[in-house]
Design a protein around this motif. Structure first.
Motif, PDB file in Angstrom:
ATOM      1  N   ARG A  40      -3.428 -10.699   7.928  1.00  0.00           N
ATOM      2  CA  ARG A  40      -2.889  -9.674   7.028  1.00  0.00           C
ATOM      3  C   ARG A  40      -3.435  -8.294   7.384  1.00  0.00           C
ATOM      4  O   ARG A  40      -2.708  -7.298   7.324  1.00  0.00           O
ATOM      5  CB  ARG A  40      -3.230 -10.018   5.574  1.00  0.00           C
ATOM      6  N   ALA A  41      -4.701  -8.227   7.776  1.00  0.00           N
ATOM      7  CA  ALA A  41      -5.292  -6.941   8.157  1.00  0.00           C
ATOM      8  C   ALA A  41      -4.652  -6.412   9.435  1.00  0.00           C
ATOM      9  O   ALA A  41      -4.390  -5.202   9.560  1.00  0.00           O
ATOM     10  CB  ALA A  41      -6.801  -7.098   8.326  1.00  0.00           C
ATOM     11  N   VAL A  42      -4.388  -7.306  10.385  1.00  0.00           N
ATOM     12  CA  VAL A  42      -3.685  -6.902  11.610  1.00  0.00           C
ATOM     13  C   VAL A  42      -2.290  -6.386  11.254  1.00  0.00           C
ATOM     14  O   VAL A  42      -1.835  -5.359  11.776  1.00  0.00           O
ATOM     15  CB  VAL A  42      -3.580  -8.080  12.601  1.00  0.00           C
ATOM     16  N   LEU A  47       1.720  -2.018  10.487  1.00  0.00           N
ATOM     17  CA  LEU A  47       2.627  -1.281   9.600  1.00  0.00           C
ATOM     18  C   LEU A  47       2.248   0.194   9.548  1.00  0.00           C
ATOM     19  O   LEU A  47       3.111   1.080   9.634  1.00  0.00           O
ATOM     20  CB  LEU A  47       2.600  -1.883   8.194  1.00  0.00           C
ATOM     21  N   ARG A  48       0.981   0.452   9.385  1.00  0.00           N
ATOM     22  CA  ARG A  48       0.515   1.835   9.287  1.00  0.00           C
ATOM     23  C   ARG A  48       0.805   2.622  10.558  1.00  0.00           C
ATOM     24  O   ARG A  48       1.110   3.819  10.507  1.00  0.00           O
ATOM     25  CB  ARG A  48      -1.000   1.864   9.024  1.00  0.00           C
ATOM     26  N   ASN A  49       0.713   1.944  11.698  1.00  0.00           N
ATOM     27  CA  ASN A  49       0.877   2.627  12.978  1.00  0.00           C
ATOM     28  C   ASN A  49       2.241   2.378  13.617  1.00  0.00           C
ATOM     29  O   ASN A  49       2.452   2.730  14.776  1.00  0.00           O
ATOM     30  CB  ASN A  49      -0.237   2.187  13.927  1.00  0.00           C
ATOM     31  N   GLN A  50       3.140   1.762  12.840  1.00  0.00           N
ATOM     32  CA  GLN A  50       4.526   1.531  13.277  1.00  0.00           C
ATOM     33  C   GLN A  50       4.584   0.890  14.665  1.00  0.00           C
ATOM     34  O   GLN A  50       5.318   1.338  15.552  1.00  0.00           O
ATOM     35  CB  GLN A  50       5.306   2.839  13.255  1.00  0.00           C
ATOM     36  N   ASN A  64      -6.397  -3.856  20.750  1.00  0.00           N
ATOM     37  CA  ASN A  64      -7.614  -3.290  21.325  1.00  0.00           C
ATOM     38  C   ASN A  64      -8.259  -2.241  20.424  1.00  0.00           C
ATOM     39  O   ASN A  64      -9.389  -1.815  20.668  1.00  0.00           O
ATOM     40  CB  ASN A  64      -7.318  -2.668  22.696  1.00  0.00           C
ATOM     41  N   HIS A  65      -7.517  -1.803  19.400  1.00  0.00           N
ATOM     42  CA  HIS A  65      -8.028  -0.776  18.493  1.00  0.00           C
ATOM     43  C   HIS A  65      -8.319  -1.337  17.101  1.00  0.00           C
ATOM     44  O   HIS A  65      -8.474  -0.574  16.139  1.00  0.00           O
ATOM     45  CB  HIS A  65      -7.030   0.385  18.383  1.00  0.00           C
TER      46      HIS A  65
END
Length: 228
Positions: A40-42, A47-50, A64-65
């Motif tokens: 879920r965190a991934v 989602l945040r970074n599209q 990697n980030h």
């Protein structure tokens, strides 16, 4: 034969896997690892970074980030995403709707399995998820597979979301989301949700949390070291 004891709990969404895993870990004095929270965190990061899930390079770069860590307060497992506490946000509907396709990505699962195996290398742990007893720890000494009536699962999840202040979702939407996730989880190509041959089935449709904990403790008992 591994020296530390691993209890693997797999099963469908909203069957109370984490509830049982937390209670079992607390009772046994084991470490609780919430594998579902990791996916879920991934998903939240994607989602945040599209992140385009069809773009292999973009997925690899994103992974990697991402740095995930757990910390515990009062036997409650909390997860941080790159240092940010996200335990509540990852349970909201936008993440719930997107987590299955993210979890189905081979590169994502390989990275999460690697981290999970590292966590369970030398400590006594209880871990819940979709493929813990089949892919992550196929040599786990104790394996449970949890299930429950779909309507009961939807009602439980709906009440949980309302308790956290999410009033925008209907019971019907939660039921449909769970049905979609069941299909996606059981039919995906990479580590689909299946019951390990040696897993103990735990159907908690008509039993209380206390009763399921007692059932699980009884099964784990024979694997615990004998104390004088």
């Amino acid at each position: 034969m591994r020296k530390n004891l691993v209890v693997a709990i797999d099963g469908y969404s909203s069957c109370g896997k984490s509830t049982l895993a937390k209670a079992l870990a607390k009772k046994l004095g084991f470490i609780y690892i919430d594998s579902g929270a990791m996916y879920r965190a991934v998903t939240l990061y994607f989602l945040r970074n599209q992140v385009d899930l069809t773009n292999h390079d973009a997925v690899i770069d994103a992974l990697n980030h991402i740095e995930l860590n757990f910390h515990s307060r009062d036997y409650q497992s909390h997860i941080t995403l790159n240092g940010e506490e996200v335990s509540d946000e990852i349970r909201l509907m936008p993440v719930s709707e997107a987590v299955s396709p993210v979890s189905a990505i081979k590169e994502v699962r390989k990275e999460m399995v690697k981290q999970q195996q590292r966590m369970g290398k030398s400590k006594n742990i209880v871990m819940d998820g979709r493929d813990i007893g089949t892919a992550v720890f196929p040599d786990a000494q104790v394996k449970f597979f949890m299930t429950a009536d779909p309507k009961i699962r939807a009602e439980r999840r709906f009440k949980e979301m309302q308790a956290k202040g999410d009033e925008t979702v209907t019971l019907e939407e939660v039921f449909e989301n769970l049905a979609h996730r069941d299909y996606a989880d059981t039919t995906r190509e990479e580590s689909p949700l299946t019951r390990a041959d040696d897993a103990i089935v735990l159907d908690n449709t008509d039993i209380t949390e206390e009763e399921q904990l007692a059932f699980a403790l009884e099964k784990v008992q024979s694997f615990l070291p004998v104390t004088a």
